[in-house]
Structure formats: structure tokens, C-alpha cells
Design a protein around this motif. Structure first.
Motif, PDB file in Angstrom:
ATOM      1  N   ALA A   1      10.672  -5.944   5.347  1.00  0.00           N
ATOM      2  CA  ALA A   1       9.220  -6.156   5.309  1.00  0.00           C
ATOM      3  C   ALA A   1       8.646  -6.247   6.717  1.00  0.00           C
ATOM      4  N   ASP A   2       9.332  -6.953   7.612  1.00  0.00           N
ATOM      5  CA  ASP A   2       8.845  -7.069   8.990  1.00  0.00           C
ATOM      6  C   ASP A   2       8.772  -5.701   9.662  1.00  0.00           C
ATOM      7  N   PHE A   3       9.785  -4.882   9.432  1.00  0.00           N
ATOM      8  CA  PHE A   3       9.774  -3.543  10.027  1.00  0.00           C
ATOM      9  C   PHE A   3       8.607  -2.732   9.478  1.00  0.00           C
ATOM     10  N   ALA A   4       8.388  -2.796   8.174  1.00  0.00           N
ATOM     11  CA  ALA A   4       7.290  -2.041   7.571  1.00  0.00           C
ATOM     12  C   ALA A   4       5.944  -2.507   8.099  1.00  0.00           C
TER      13      ALA A   4
ATOM     14  N   ASP B   1       0.914  -3.214   4.857  1.00  0.00           N
ATOM     15  CA  ASP B   1       0.708  -4.563   4.355  1.00  0.00           C
ATOM     16  C   ASP B   1       1.807  -4.849   3.337  1.00  0.00           C
ATOM     17  N   VAL B   2       2.620  -5.897   3.588  1.00  0.00           N
ATOM     18  CA  VAL B   2       3.784  -6.174   2.732  1.00  0.00           C
ATOM     19  C   VAL B   2       3.816  -7.652   2.366  1.00  0.00           C
ATOM     20  N   GLU B   3       4.155  -7.924   1.114  1.00  0.00           N
ATOM     21  CA  GLU B   3       4.388  -9.279   0.647  1.00  0.00           C
ATOM     22  C   GLU B   3       5.855  -9.399   0.243  1.00  0.00           C
ATOM     23  N   VAL B   4       6.503 -10.490   0.663  1.00  0.00           N
ATOM     24  CA  VAL B   4       7.943 -10.647   0.462  1.00  0.00           C
ATOM     25  C   VAL B   4       8.216 -11.355  -0.865  1.00  0.00           C
ATOM     26  N   ALA B   5       8.826 -10.620  -1.780  1.00  0.00           N
ATOM     27  CA  ALA B   5       9.198 -11.152  -3.093  1.00  0.00           C
ATOM     28  C   ALA B   5       9.898 -10.050  -3.864  1.00  0.00           C
ATOM     29  N   SER B   6      10.701 -10.456  -4.848  1.00  0.00           N
ATOM     30  CA  SER B   6      11.147  -9.464  -5.821  1.00  0.00           C
ATOM     31  C   SER B   6       9.943  -9.117  -6.700  1.00  0.00           C
ATOM     32  N   PHE B   7       9.965  -7.945  -7.290  1.00  0.00           N
ATOM     33  CA  PHE B   7       8.830  -7.547  -8.115  1.00  0.00           C
ATOM     34  C   PHE B   7       8.653  -8.491  -9.297  1.00  0.00           C
TER      35      PHE B   7
END
Length: 275
Positions: free
Chosen positions: A88-91, A97-103
């Protein structure tokens, strides 16, 4: 739904989403992953965009943003959901725009989208819960598109890889699989995904798409990609080195390069309006 090179051992195609530790191991070297992994056929992206009611895209398991950037280039606004914070940090550093979680655990907070895509990632999602959640966050008429690559290296590369993997990890439960598998097995896995989507009762009858293409790999280019794949991300350095040496020798015997045949498979369905 397999996403790993076919000469490489991988989780059971029936329930790979249960291999959560492997699913969250790809961020070990996010930069290498992003640089070496192939993108997706432009025709696939264009077809998804043309068949969606608007530009808002949710990318499930976005990784480093390889597919997301293609949708951004096509004029879409993309939000990524990714369980691995390193990916996520790389993206994010590349403008996503990224949120960290499993779907399954991700909280949409009332947000909805025109398109939900999963590129090389749906096999890490519970297929029943995933279909239901995708429908919940899609606007009526919105499209779910699940896609990934099937790799077909030549036997001269695939078989030395499989033998080296067995030597390096002799107790792996993945070693009983053949070095190369028929495309039919992967198509059957995508057909099962389509069945799960249809059984949810929230989508029109799914369609299945196929795109065939190829790419030439030099020895160095292929050895750069291999460590980013699931069967290798968790190995010790000495185990990995032995595998890469064997594969490198095999490619040298072919003149230092080979042609990889790719098939990109997709399952896509439109969310039905609910009363």
C-alpha cells in the motif's frame, strides 16, 4: 483462481484464500514486484471501462497499483484496498489512494463505485463473502471484473524450476503438482468463480473473457520476476539462490532468453438493481 507462473507450486486452487500468510507476503520487495510483474492487456482495461456506468473504480487487493494505474490512465478515479501495508505504501507513493485492509474486513463507510476490479487477487478473497460485498459497494448497473494471468513457460524452464523447488523445499505440500498444468484447469477455476458470483443472486449472468499474448524474457528479467511470486516470497535466501541458479542455467541453455505465452482470463458481471 491461480495467479502464479505455472511452473511454480501454489496453493490449492479450490481454497487459496485460506493461505493468508502467503497472500500477505508479496510486500517483501514491493519495488521489485512492481517493476517485474506484467501489466494487463489494454483491450481488457478498455472493455471493462466501456462496460461500466461511470469512472469510479475500487481495486480489491491492489498491490503496488499495477492495474490501478492502467485504469487511472484510462480516465478512472481509483481507490485501492490492500492488506499488505508495504504494498500500500508503494502504491501511495505512485499516486494511488489506498486503504489497508482485507476486502472482507474493509469498511466502505457508505461509499459506492461504478466498478470493482480484482487483478491477480480474488483468489485471496473468500469467494462467497467477496461476491456479496462487491454487490454492496457497487451502484446498480455497476460491474465486477475479476481477472488474472496464466503463465505458460516452456518445459525447458518449467521442469528445472519444479525439480529445484523440490530440492529446496522437500517437505512442501505443493510438491505433488506437475511442472506445467493445462489451461483447462485455470479456466475451470474461473468458471467456479463465475458460479459463485451468479449464486449470490446479486449479479446478472457472468461473462468469461480471454486474452492471449506473449512476452520475451531474458535470463535476468525472468530471474527478477520469480522471487516476487507466492511460492518463493517466504523462502530462505539459500533456498531461493538454488532455485534461481537452476532456472538461470536452464535459460542459458536456451540461448539466454525464452518466450512466455500468457493467457489473461476474466470473469465479469453486472450488479442487478434491487428493490
Amino acid at each position: 483462481m491461480p495467479t502464479l507462473p505455472r511452473e511454480q507450486p501454489e496453493p490449492s486452487p479450490s481454497e487459496p484464500y485460506r493461505a493468508r500468510r502467503m497472500a500477505e507476503s508479496f510486500g517483501v520487495d514491493a519495488q521489485r514486484y512492481d517493476q517485474s510483474r506484467p501489466g494487463y492487456p489494454d483491450a481488457l482495461v478498455a472493455r471493462i471501462v466501456a462496460g461500466s456506468p461511470g469512472p469510479d473504480v475500487l481495486d480489491v487487493g491492489c498491490g503496488t497499483g499495477i492495474a490501478a494505474r492502467q485504469f487511472q490512465a484510462a480516465g478512472c478515479t481509483v481507490l485501492g484496498v490492500e492488506p499488505d501495508g508495504r504494498m500500500a505504501d508503494f502504491a501511495r507513493a505512485r499516486g494511488l489512494d489506498v486503504e489497508v485492509a482485507s476486502f472482507e474486513a474493509w469498511q466502505p463507510a457508505g461509499r459506492t463505485f461504478d466498478t470493482v476490479v480484482a487483478a491477480q487477487s480474488w483468489h485471496w478473497v473468500d469467494p462467497v463473502a467477496g461476491a456479496v460485498k462487491a454487490a454492496q459497494v457497487l451502484r446498480p448497473g455497476g460491474r465486477l471484473a475479476i481477472f488474472g494471468h496464466v503463465y505458460e513457460p516452456p518445459a525447458e524452464v518449467a521442469e528445472p524450476f519444479a525439480a529445484a523447488y523440490r530440492r529446496a523445499v522437500p517437505d512442501s505440500p505443493l510438491n505433488g503438482q506437475p511442472a506445467r498444468r493445462p489451461l483447462d484447469l485455470y479456466q475451470a477455476a474461473y468458471a467456479k468463480v463465475a458460479d459463485r458470483i451468479h449464486e449470490s443472486g446479486r449479479f446478472d449472468a457472468p461473462e468469461q473473457w480471454r486474452f492471449d499474448w506473449e512476452r520475451s524474457y531474458t535470463r535476468d528479467r525472468w530471474l527478477d520476476l520469480l522471487p516476487t511470486t507466492g511460492g518463493l516470497t517466504q523462502l530462505r535466501p539459500d533456498q531461493l539462490a538454488g532455485i534461481l541458479e537452476a532456472v538461470g542455467d536452464a535459460i542459458d541453455s536456451l540461448g539466454g532468453r525464452f518466450t512466455m505465452n500468457y493467457t489473461t482470463l476474466a470473469v465479469t458481471a453486472v450488479r442487478v438493481a434491487t428493490s
